[in-house]
Write an enzyme that holds these catalytic residues in place. Structure first.
Site, PDB file in Angstrom:
ATOM      1  N   GLY A 151       0.926  -1.214  -0.015  1.00  0.00           N
ATOM      2  CA  GLY A 151       0.048  -0.101   0.023  1.00  0.00           C
ATOM      3  C   GLY A 151       0.951   1.253   0.012  1.00  0.00           C
ATOM      4  O   GLY A 151       1.974   1.143   0.387  1.00  0.00           O
ATOM      5  N   CYS A 152       0.170   2.416  -0.539  1.00  0.00           N
ATOM      6  CA  CYS A 152       0.956   3.533  -0.696  1.00  0.00           C
ATOM      7  C   CYS A 152       1.401   4.101   0.991  1.00  0.00           C
ATOM      8  O   CYS A 152       2.512   4.455   1.123  1.00  0.00           O
ATOM      9  CB  CYS A 152       0.414   4.643  -1.564  1.00  0.00           C
ATOM     10  N   TYR A 153       0.246   4.550   1.268  1.00  0.00           N
ATOM     11  CA  TYR A 153       0.398   4.806   2.828  1.00  0.00           C
ATOM     12  C   TYR A 153       1.339   4.041   3.678  1.00  0.00           C
ATOM     13  O   TYR A 153       2.448   4.508   4.502  1.00  0.00           O
ATOM     14  CB  TYR A 153      -0.698   5.168   3.839  1.00  0.00           C
ATOM     15  N   THR A 155       3.839   2.155   2.763  1.00  0.00           N
ATOM     16  CA  THR A 155       5.053   2.077   2.375  1.00  0.00           C
ATOM     17  C   THR A 155       5.912   3.244   3.272  1.00  0.00           C
ATOM     18  O   THR A 155       7.024   3.140   3.683  1.00  0.00           O
ATOM     19  CB  THR A 155       5.349   2.244   1.061  1.00  0.00           C
TER      20      THR A 155
END
Length: 337
Positions: A151-153, A155
């Site tokens: 997931g972006c957040y 990471t």
């Protein structure tokens, strides 16, 4: 050496566009197939005009066997639930898959079904799919049939927190994560909250106390560092296209910010994309790249950690290309540096 043949399932979104854009400059891979239920018969360039003249791959309805026969790996850019069904079908036809959804990221089936509100279509693989962070799991990624793209957040929180937790430099039960994301993180489909008039000249918190990426952060730090943590994660929507800046407040155990930065430098010494820096990172410093910048500052009883990534690159499509490189024995930075 023959190029890696890449398919994109769910080709209409921003992550699919970013994958295609990155692969245009990848010397060892090419897009050979793309699917979408809504855009069958068009081309990638018709859906994403920025690809005009560079990627005219036709869009087709997803048939797992047909796509598997064309491809060495499929980037599955579908939403949760639907993605797991597609991944399962593709794997049955002997093609490797990098899944962009959250369907295989978590260790616990119970946690997944609680936070995502659906019955998992392939429960046997929960906890048995490698998380797509080569910085920690490269050996498993290299031989995996399915990789759960991060997931972006998560990471932007996992990368600074995991080494510090593992080294015992911070308290594990009082971690506050304040994250701000560009609007592309919400996807390409129309929503009132992401209309121009709603987001321009405004910043807003959302999903306070109940965002699905909170459990992912705690789960992965535990898996990497071997210690459980308790974090409070709050995401914010900011009026920019792309990027994530996470400001993380931790209680130190008598260790300085300089020691934490050195801990990162030791941990990531052989990692191409992770940079522990002395300046305060900003989203523009990493925009359009697969790089991570992070630093730390002493603030009394607490230390403030700041991490910047591009949500569409290291937070999604760039990470997927990095994972693909590892899966097929290429240097991690191929097509990304």
């Amino acid at each position: 050496m023959a190029k890696i043949k890449v398919g994109i399932a769910g080709a209409t979104g921003y992550t699919a566009l970013e994958v295609a854009r990155l692969l245009m400059s990848h010397p060892g891979a090419e897009v050979v197939a793309a699917t979408s239920r809504a855009e069958d018969g068009k081309s990638l360039a018709e859906i994403h005009p920025s690809l005009a003249g560079r990627c005219d791959v036709p869009i087709e309805t997803l048939d797992p066997k047909t796509i598997a026969d064309k491809c060495d790996v499929v980037m599955c850019c579908l939403p949760h639930g639907a993605s797991a069904e597609t991944v399962h079908a593709l794997v049955q036809h002997d093609v490797r898959v990098i899944d962009f959804s959250a369907d295989f990221r978590l260790s616990s089936l119970e946690t997944y079904e609680k936070w995502y509100g659906v019955k998992h279509p392939w429960p046997q693989r929960i906890g048995n799919v490698v998380y797509g962070m080569p910085e920690f799991f490269a050996d498993e990624i290299a031989k995996a049939d399915v990789v759960a793209n991060p997931g972006c957040y998560p990471t932007s929180a996992i990368m600074p927190l995991s080494p510090l937790v593992q080294a015992g430099l911070i308290e594990t039960d009082d971690i506050i994560i304040d994250s701000k994301s560009g609007v592309s993180g919400a996807g390409r489909s129309a929503k009132v909250a992401t209309l121009y008039c709603e987001t321009n000249e405004s910043i807003s918190a959302y999903s306070v106390g109940n965002h699905r990426h909170g459990p992912e952060i705690d789960d992965l730090v535990h898996r990497i560092a071997g210690k459980s943590i308790k974090s409070l994660f709050t995401p914010h929507l900011t009026p920019m296209d792309r990027g994530i800046l996470s400001t993380i407040y931790v209680r130190h155990r008598g260790h300085t910010a300089a020691e934490m930065i050195q801990c990162w430098r030791d941990q990531y010494a052989n990692s191409v994309f992770v940079n522990a820096v002395d300046h305060l990172p900003a989203t523009k410093h990493v925009a359009g790249t697969n790089y991570v910048q992070m630093t730390a500052r002493d603030c009394g009883e607490r230390t403030v950690l700041v991490c910047a990534i591009d949500n569409l690159a290291k937070g999604a499509s760039g990470a997927a290309i990095q994972n693909m490189n590892v899966m097929f024995g290429l240097p991690e930075a191929t097509g990304l540096a």
